[in-house]
Design a protein around this motif. Structure first.
Motif, PDB file in Angstrom:
ATOM      1  N   VAL A 172     -11.292  10.538 -23.501  1.00 16.60           N
ATOM      2  CA  VAL A 172     -10.880   9.647 -24.461  1.00 16.60           C
ATOM      3  C   VAL A 172     -11.860   8.899 -24.969  1.00 16.60           C
ATOM      4  N   ARG A 173     -12.855   8.579 -24.106  1.00 14.98           N
ATOM      5  CA  ARG A 173     -14.145   7.705 -24.870  1.00 14.98           C
ATOM      6  C   ARG A 173     -14.908   8.477 -25.557  1.00 14.98           C
ATOM      7  N   LEU A 174     -15.144   9.408 -25.498  1.00 16.76           N
ATOM      8  CA  LEU A 174     -15.871  10.344 -26.582  1.00 16.76           C
ATOM      9  C   LEU A 174     -15.188  10.639 -28.085  1.00 16.76           C
ATOM     10  N   PHE A 175     -13.833  10.751 -27.725  1.00 17.30           N
ATOM     11  CA  PHE A 175     -12.963  11.287 -28.816  1.00 17.30           C
ATOM     12  C   PHE A 175     -12.749   9.861 -29.635  1.00 17.30           C
ATOM     13  N   ALA A 176     -12.157   8.975 -28.621  1.00 17.56           N
ATOM     14  CA  ALA A 176     -11.737   7.605 -29.502  1.00 17.56           C
ATOM     15  C   ALA A 176     -12.865   7.029 -30.453  1.00 17.56           C
ATOM     16  N   LEU A 194     -13.637   8.990 -33.441  1.00 19.89           N
ATOM     17  CA  LEU A 194     -12.408   8.846 -34.336  1.00 19.89           C
ATOM     18  C   LEU A 194     -12.465   7.504 -34.967  1.00 19.89           C
ATOM     19  N   ALA A 195     -12.896   6.519 -34.319  1.00 21.20           N
ATOM     20  CA  ALA A 195     -12.921   4.956 -34.832  1.00 21.20           C
ATOM     21  C   ALA A 195     -14.180   4.974 -35.680  1.00 21.20           C
ATOM     22  N   GLY A 224      -4.516  -6.799 -28.474  1.00 19.64           N
ATOM     23  CA  GLY A 224      -4.380  -7.124 -26.994  1.00 19.64           C
ATOM     24  C   GLY A 224      -5.449  -6.396 -26.004  1.00 19.64           C
ATOM     25  N   ALA A 225      -5.889  -5.206 -26.456  1.00 15.39           N
ATOM     26  CA  ALA A 225      -6.416  -4.098 -25.688  1.00 15.39           C
ATOM     27  C   ALA A 225      -7.860  -4.519 -25.912  1.00 15.39           C
ATOM     28  N   ALA A 226      -8.262  -5.381 -26.953  1.00 16.05           N
ATOM     29  CA  ALA A 226      -9.584  -5.580 -27.129  1.00 16.05           C
ATOM     30  C   ALA A 226     -10.064  -6.696 -26.562  1.00 16.05           C
ATOM     31  N   ILE A 227      -9.217  -7.636 -26.215  1.00 16.67           N
ATOM     32  CA  ILE A 227      -9.701  -9.159 -25.818  1.00 16.67           C
ATOM     33  C   ILE A 227     -10.426  -8.887 -24.575  1.00 16.67           C
ATOM     34  N   GLY A 228      -9.761  -8.103 -23.258  1.00 13.90           N
ATOM     35  CA  GLY A 228     -10.330  -8.027 -22.169  1.00 13.90           C
ATOM     36  C   GLY A 228     -11.708  -7.564 -22.344  1.00 13.90           C
ATOM     37  N   PRO A 229     -11.932  -6.247 -22.864  1.00 16.60           N
ATOM     38  CA  PRO A 229     -13.145  -5.453 -22.676  1.00 16.60           C
ATOM     39  C   PRO A 229     -14.114  -6.286 -23.694  1.00 16.60           C
ATOM     40  N   GLY A 230     -13.771  -7.040 -24.927  1.00 12.54           N
ATOM     41  CA  GLY A 230     -14.658  -7.818 -25.549  1.00 12.54           C
ATOM     42  C   GLY A 230     -15.634  -8.644 -24.516  1.00 12.54           C
ATOM     43  N   GLY A 283      -6.441   1.368 -25.631  1.00 15.49           N
ATOM     44  CA  GLY A 283      -5.485   0.655 -26.626  1.00 15.49           C
ATOM     45  C   GLY A 283      -5.631   1.222 -28.060  1.00 15.49           C
ATOM     46  N   PHE A 284      -6.761   1.451 -28.355  1.00 24.10           N
ATOM     47  CA  PHE A 284      -7.159   2.337 -29.830  1.00 24.10           C
ATOM     48  C   PHE A 284      -6.149   3.321 -30.011  1.00 24.10           C
TER      49      PHE A 284
END
Lengths: 257, 85
Positions: free
Chosen positions: A183-187, A190-191, B29-35, B77-78
């Motif tokens: 998922v790390r590579l894919f997302a 994609l992003a 929401g999913a971006a807060i912590g990792p940020g 999250g994305f």
């Protein structure tokens, strides 16, 4: 979906699906993504074949590039994570690095402009391959029970916490690892693709409107800057996928005591 | 008043709108912590490199590893935001 100001943003399925070019409506249909995969294999093969065909003592041209890339993977990835006895995985990690990198780099090559890894197929297959490799290495090095013990029970855990920790470690080692790797590579790809599409659509929409001439250059300049940024991301994601593979193999070979 | 406004809307459109809202909330929401996490990782890596420049290569490799592990949560999250429908 229509947005205000007449900006027509295409739905996501239009951005990552391409029409079949050959063998339509069969499982072997060929579209742009497939062509990118084939080209990535071909470029990786040709690069190392041409570099190694007439190896000279003093490297020049392609051989020079190939040798410095081998040294990068050896010194920067394997020696840092596995150690000297991981050098036998050098060919595997090197080809995987270049395969992923060449698929990613099509994101910014004109006429293609699509990272093949923005489809789940190749990241998924590569992650499953990595899953099999590190499990087989671990079982071969430590035996089935030893491998299970070293990968689920971290050293120095108090007794009452053991069942919970072991469960969490089991899930994270055997289920989450390959999933997050893919998922790390894919997302990421994609992003990156979506960001480039967004600014390209914005630039194209502003091009047709005279009123907005004042802000016309800004999305376009940002598009150019982001293209450079995506070059960095393409390299970084290939690097991270390879180094994580090396870390997983290293953990299977040398468990923590 | 808000409830009456919502009741007068077409249910299909309402669901679409709430789904779009949910996607935004999920990714936000999913971006807060990792940020915060990536900020901590990179900040400490820079401190380490500044204190001991000769170890910069090793610190950089480890930093990318830490970023990759932290970033995975944001990317879940994305992906989840796109899967929602």
């Amino acid at each position: 979906m229509t947005a205000p100001l007449g900006l027509e943003f295409p739905p996501i399925s239009h951005l990552i699906r391409w029409p079949d070019l050959l063998f339509e409506d069969t499982p072997y249909a060929i579209n742009k993504t497939t062509i990118i995969y084939f080209l990535a294999v071909l470029i990786t093969l040709t690069f190392f074949f041409v570099a190694g065909r007439r190896a000279q003592l003093v490297p020049r041209g392609v051989q020079n590039m190939a040798e410095s890339s081998v040294e990068f993977v050896r010194e920067g990835i394997i020696m840092q994570t596995i150690g000297p006895d991981g050098l036998r995985y050098l060919p595997f990690l090197l080809t995987m690095f270049f395969f992923i990198f060449f698929i990613n780099i099509f994101e910014i090559i004109p006429l293609f402009q699509f990272p093949g890894n923005a489809r789940m197929a190749v990241p998924f297959i590569l992650a499953i391959l990595v899953w099999f490799i590190y499990n087989i290495v671990g079982i071969a090095k430590q035996g089935p029970l030893g491998y299970l013990k070293s990968s689920t029970i971290p050293p120095g855990v108090p007794k009452p916490m053991l069942p919970l920790i072991a469960l969490i470690e089991f899930v994270s080692t055997f289920l989450v690892r390959p999933f997050s790797l893919a998922v790390r590579l894919f997302a990421n790809m994609l992003a990156g693709h979506l960001i480039l599409v967004t600014f390209a659509v914005l630039s194209a929409a502003l091009w047709g409107k005279n009123i907005s001439l004042v802000i016309l250059p800004f999305p376009f300049l940002l598009l150019i800057a982001l293209t450079g940024f995506e070059l960095l991301v393409a390299f970084l994601q290939a690097f991270i996928f390879t180094i994580l593979t090396a870390v997983y193999i290293g953990l299977s070979m040398h468990p923590e005591h | 008043m808000l409830l009456r406004f919502l009741a007068e809307q077409d249910p299909g459109e309402l669901v679409d709108g709430l789904t779009a809202l949910g996607r935004g909330v999920v990714y936000g929401g999913a971006a807060i912590g990792p940020g915060i996490g990536i900020g901590l990782v990179v900040g400490n890596a820079i401190t380490a490199m500044a204190r001991q420049p000769e170890a910069a290569g090793m610190v950089r490799t480890t930093m990318f590893l830490g970023i990759a592990f932290t970033e995975a949560l944001a990317l879940f999250g994305f992906v989840l935001a796109f899967i929602l429908s």
